[in-house]
Design an enzyme around this catalytic site. Structure first.
Site, PDB file in Angstrom:
ATOM      1  CG  HIS A  60     123.995  92.137  74.470  1.00 60.16           C
ATOM      2  ND1 HIS A  60     124.713  91.113  75.044  1.00 60.16           N
ATOM      3  CD2 HIS A  60     122.876  92.272  75.235  1.00 60.16           C
ATOM      4  CE1 HIS A  60     124.044  90.648  76.094  1.00 60.16           C
ATOM      5  NE2 HIS A  60     122.929  91.349  76.228  1.00 60.16           N
ATOM      6  CG  HIS A  62     120.900  94.001  77.852  1.00 61.32           C
ATOM      7  ND1 HIS A  62     120.315  92.875  77.308  1.00 61.32           N
ATOM      8  CD2 HIS A  62     120.019  95.014  77.675  1.00 61.32           C
ATOM      9  CE1 HIS A  62     119.124  93.207  76.822  1.00 61.32           C
ATOM     10  NE2 HIS A  62     118.919  94.488  77.031  1.00 61.32           N
ATOM     11  CG  ASP A  64     123.339  91.329  82.047  1.00 60.37           C
ATOM     12  OD1 ASP A  64     122.791  92.216  81.363  1.00 60.37           O
ATOM     13  OD2 ASP A  64     123.217  90.113  81.803  1.00 60.37           O
ATOM     14  CG  HIS A  65     126.259  91.127  78.687  1.00 65.60           C
ATOM     15  ND1 HIS A  65     126.645  89.854  78.298  1.00 65.60           N
ATOM     16  CD2 HIS A  65     124.993  90.998  79.187  1.00 65.60           C
ATOM     17  CE1 HIS A  65     125.649  89.013  78.527  1.00 65.60           C
ATOM     18  NE2 HIS A  65     124.635  89.680  79.079  1.00 65.60           N
ATOM     19  CG  HIS A 136     119.289  89.406  73.877  1.00 65.11           C
ATOM     20  ND1 HIS A 136     118.629  88.673  74.835  1.00 65.11           N
ATOM     21  CD2 HIS A 136     120.020  90.330  74.553  1.00 65.11           C
ATOM     22  CE1 HIS A 136     118.941  89.155  76.024  1.00 65.11           C
ATOM     23  NE2 HIS A 136     119.779  90.146  75.882  1.00 65.11           N
TER      24      HIS A 136
HETATM   25 ZN   LIG Z   1     122.705  89.329  79.882  1.00 65.90          ZN
HETATM   26 ZN   LIG Z   2     121.142  90.845  77.345  1.00 60.51          ZN
END
Ligand SMILES: [Zn+2]
Ligand SMILES: [Zn+2]
Length: 247
Positions: A60, A62, A64-65, A136
């Site tokens: 996904h 976000h 942090d990805h 999520h």
């Molecule tokens: Zn995450």
């Molecule tokens: Zn996430």
């Protein structure tokens, strides 16, 4: 097949765990799943190197990805590796277009292919992958590599995802917080244990760990163990697991 945890942390730094990244390797093929902050460094530390990873599969969008996507692109360009394929859920093309419109000087530097995927079966970097939609705060896909490896992405624990993971040799599952943190969009040990109860999974690695989990691993394992009696461990950055076919 080899699975290496490059980053087992989350959006808040722990000082030890970088943001999400998992390297899957088989028969000389490499696939990077997610590319959060720090993953570019971990790729280099892992000995595989960013030069040898030409495909990224996103769960996904976000930060942090995806934070190291453009840094990965630039490092590859500087190293003379001028190709990168990015595969991810709906909106991945828009994300890459937008990132490149902010960092305009990177436009056209490398041959970038972007492919959007939906839940179901597809092939990426020579791997047959199944995707399953998680629960999520953004649309997110969990990925399964035959009977060997499943990665939950970011998700609450729920029966559908536990079904999706059933029978895998290794499951890496989001377990962001200990039980006393009131959270949605991520599991706690208690909810994860409840959904895994009775499932046949070779081993579970907990990942996507917030600083809140520091020093609380034992109680988190105990909490899961109250409902799920399988092998559960904490993932660590740069840990590699070997998975035999059909195990
Ligand atoms: Zn995450
Ligand atoms: Zn996430």
């Amino acid at each position: 097949m080899h699975v290496t945890f490059l980053g087992t942390g989350s959006a808040m730094p722990t000082g030890e765990r970088f943001q999400t990244g998992i390297l899957v390797q088989n028969d000389g093929r490499q696939l990077l799943i997610d590319c959060g902050s720090g993953v570019l460094h971990r790729l280099q530390q892992s000995g595989v190197g960013y030069e040898n990873v030409s495909t990224v599969l996103l769960t996904h969008h976000h930060l942090d990805h995806v934070a190291d996507l453009l840094p990965l692109m630039k490092a590859r360009w500087l190293a003379g590796e001028e190709h990168l394929e990015v595969v991810g859920p709906q909106g991945t093309k828009g994300l890459l277009d937008d990132l490149l419109s902010v960092h305009e000087y990177m436009q056209g530097k490398i041959d970038l292919q972007v492919r959007e995927v939906v839940p179901g079966e597809f092939t990426v970097a020579g791997f047959d992958v199944s995707a399953y939609e998680t629960r999520h705060s953004l649309p997110c896909l969990a990925y399964r590599f035959d009977d060997r490896f499943v990665f939950s992405g970011d998700s609450e624990a729920f029966a559908g995802l536990a079904n999706f993971a059933e029978g895998a040799a290794i499951l890496a599952h989001d377990c962001s917080f200990p039980d006393d943190v009131d959270v949605s969009n991520h599991p706690t040990p208690e909810t994860l244990g409840r959904e895994l109860a009775g499932r046949e999974i070779g081993r579970v690695y907990l990942t996507h760990l917030y600083p809140h989990t520091d020093g609380r691993h034992e109680e988190m394992l105990e909490s899961i163990g109250r409902q799920y009696d399988g092998d559960v461990r904490f993932a660590e950055d740069l840990k590699t697991i070997s998975i035999d076919q059909g195990s």
